[in-house]
Design an enzyme around this catalytic site. Sequence first.
Site, PDB file in Angstrom:
ATOM      1  N   HIS A 124      70.111   2.882  37.743  1.00 25.08           N
ATOM      2  CA  HIS A 124      71.153   3.830  38.140  1.00 25.08           C
ATOM      3  C   HIS A 124      71.385   4.805  36.994  1.00 25.08           C
ATOM      4  O   HIS A 124      71.789   4.399  35.905  1.00 25.08           O
ATOM      5  CB  HIS A 124      72.435   3.036  38.454  1.00 25.08           C
ATOM      6  N   HIS A 183      61.279  16.531  33.233  1.00 24.34           N
ATOM      7  CA  HIS A 183      59.857  16.415  33.568  1.00 24.34           C
ATOM      8  C   HIS A 183      59.241  15.112  33.050  1.00 24.34           C
ATOM      9  O   HIS A 183      59.570  14.635  31.969  1.00 24.34           O
ATOM     10  CB  HIS A 183      59.081  17.605  32.973  1.00 24.34           C
TER      11      HIS A 183
HETATM   12  O1  JB2 Z   1      75.791  -8.145  49.869  1.00 23.71           O
HETATM   13  C1  JB2 Z   1      76.569  -7.292  50.305  1.00 23.71           C
HETATM   14  C2  JB2 Z   1      77.732  -6.850  49.603  1.00 23.71           C
HETATM   15  N1  JB2 Z   1      78.266  -7.171  48.379  1.00 23.71           N
HETATM   16  C3  JB2 Z   1      79.386  -6.421  48.250  1.00 23.71           C
HETATM   17  N2  JB2 Z   1      76.354  -6.721  51.530  1.00 23.71           N
HETATM   18  C4  JB2 Z   1      77.188  -5.778  52.078  1.00 23.71           C
HETATM   19  N3  JB2 Z   1      76.902  -5.283  53.278  1.00 23.71           N
HETATM   20  N4  JB2 Z   1      78.303  -5.354  51.431  1.00 23.71           N
HETATM   21  C5  JB2 Z   1      78.545  -5.884  50.214  1.00 23.71           C
HETATM   22  N5  JB2 Z   1      79.564  -5.650  49.357  1.00 23.71           N
HETATM   23  C6  JB2 Z   1      80.630  -4.666  49.631  1.00 23.71           C
HETATM   24  O2  JB2 Z   1      80.298  -3.460  48.939  1.00 23.71           O
HETATM   25  C7  JB2 Z   1      81.990  -5.052  49.115  1.00 23.71           C
HETATM   26  O3  JB2 Z   1      82.659  -5.912  50.016  1.00 23.71           O
HETATM   27  C8  JB2 Z   1      82.671  -3.675  48.993  1.00 23.71           C
HETATM   28  O4  JB2 Z   1      83.314  -3.275  50.190  1.00 23.71           O
HETATM   29  C9  JB2 Z   1      81.499  -2.736  48.703  1.00 23.71           C
HETATM   30  C10 JB2 Z   1      81.474  -2.246  47.252  1.00 23.71           C
HETATM   31  O5  JB2 Z   1      82.488  -1.279  47.140  1.00 23.71           O
HETATM   32  P1  JB2 Z   1      83.063  -0.757  45.747  1.00 23.71           P
HETATM   33  O6  JB2 Z   1      83.846   0.467  46.040  1.00 23.71           O
HETATM   34  O7  JB2 Z   1      83.715  -1.892  45.053  1.00 23.71           O
HETATM   35  O8  JB2 Z   1      81.807  -0.421  44.852  1.00 23.71           O
HETATM   36  P2  JB2 Z   1      80.570   0.531  45.149  1.00 23.71           P
HETATM   37  O9  JB2 Z   1      79.393  -0.282  44.786  1.00 23.71           O
HETATM   38  O10 JB2 Z   1      80.629   1.144  46.485  1.00 23.71           O
HETATM   39  O11 JB2 Z   1      80.739   1.721  44.125  1.00 23.71           O
HETATM   40  C11 JB2 Z   1      80.742   1.532  42.731  1.00 23.71           C
HETATM   41  O12 JB2 Z   1      79.561   2.119  42.166  1.00 23.71           O
HETATM   42  C12 JB2 Z   1      79.451   3.531  42.416  1.00 23.71           C
HETATM   43  C13 JB2 Z   1      78.140   4.000  41.835  1.00 23.71           C
HETATM   44  C14 JB2 Z   1      82.040   2.209  42.359  1.00 23.71           C
HETATM   45  O13 JB2 Z   1      82.435   1.879  41.111  1.00 23.71           O
HETATM   46  C15 JB2 Z   1      81.932   3.733  42.456  1.00 23.71           C
HETATM   47  O14 JB2 Z   1      83.067   4.347  41.862  1.00 23.71           O
HETATM   48  C16 JB2 Z   1      80.652   4.248  41.812  1.00 23.71           C
HETATM   49  N6  JB2 Z   1      80.550   5.700  42.027  1.00 23.71           N
END
Ligand code: JB2
Length: 221
Positions: free
Chosen positions: A155, A146
Amino acid sequence: MTARDDDSAPLIVLGAGGHAKVLIDALRLAGRRVLFAVDADPARHGGSVAGVSIRGGDDLVLSQAPADVLLVHGLGSTRQCEDRLRLFDRMKQHGYRFARVVHPSAVVSPTAHLAEGAQILAGAVIQTDAVLEDDVIVNTNASVDHDCRVGRHSHVGPAACLGGGVRVGERTHIGAGATIIQYRTLGAGVLVGAGAVVVRDLPDGVTAYGVPARIVPAEPR
Ligand code: JB2
């Protein structure tokens, strides 16, 4: 705006990694329609994420009229939230709006306030009069009690727990399983390590680990 997001515009997901997968799952369960995803990595273009096609990079978004779509911020964060801030602000400058994502299993008080782009994932609990500012993630099984206020782009990691009345500044990352006891204040750009128990206020920009959490020299992020 309250917890409910009534806007039924089709969605474009920014990013095609782990966080995007989790969001797409939640959106499907909530009956939302995802048009496509975009990713910064050209090697991903033409592929798919959780069954959603990855059609190109962020420039492809600009070919859609801002009034016709809603964006879903698929970049997560593990230590810092600056990339989320950069992409969110870039798209806002072009006039786009970000969808709220609320997993159907989340419990969100009707008196909580979810700002634009807030993401509440599976099993999370947002209690009465909590305020989540723009683009905040409350990850799997986390709880925000609350009267908390969580600043833009911050995050709250999986299973993290914010006691009542906690204040969190912008771009702060609270690691998985961390606990912030009631009525403490965390500044902007803070990193709280996984499993930490924060019993004192933390100023802007610090890194804190352990039980009870202590401020440590920041590693390069
Ligand atoms: O500026 C961007 C950009 N920068 C990185 N624009 C777009 N459209 N895409 C972008 N990316 C892409 O985000 C990267 O190329 C990559 O494919 C994706 C990030 O994927 P990743 O699996 O490395 O991290 P995440 O941010 O999706 O997830 C992290 O954070 C979550 C909270 C992971 O560590 C997860 O395990 C966690 N749960």
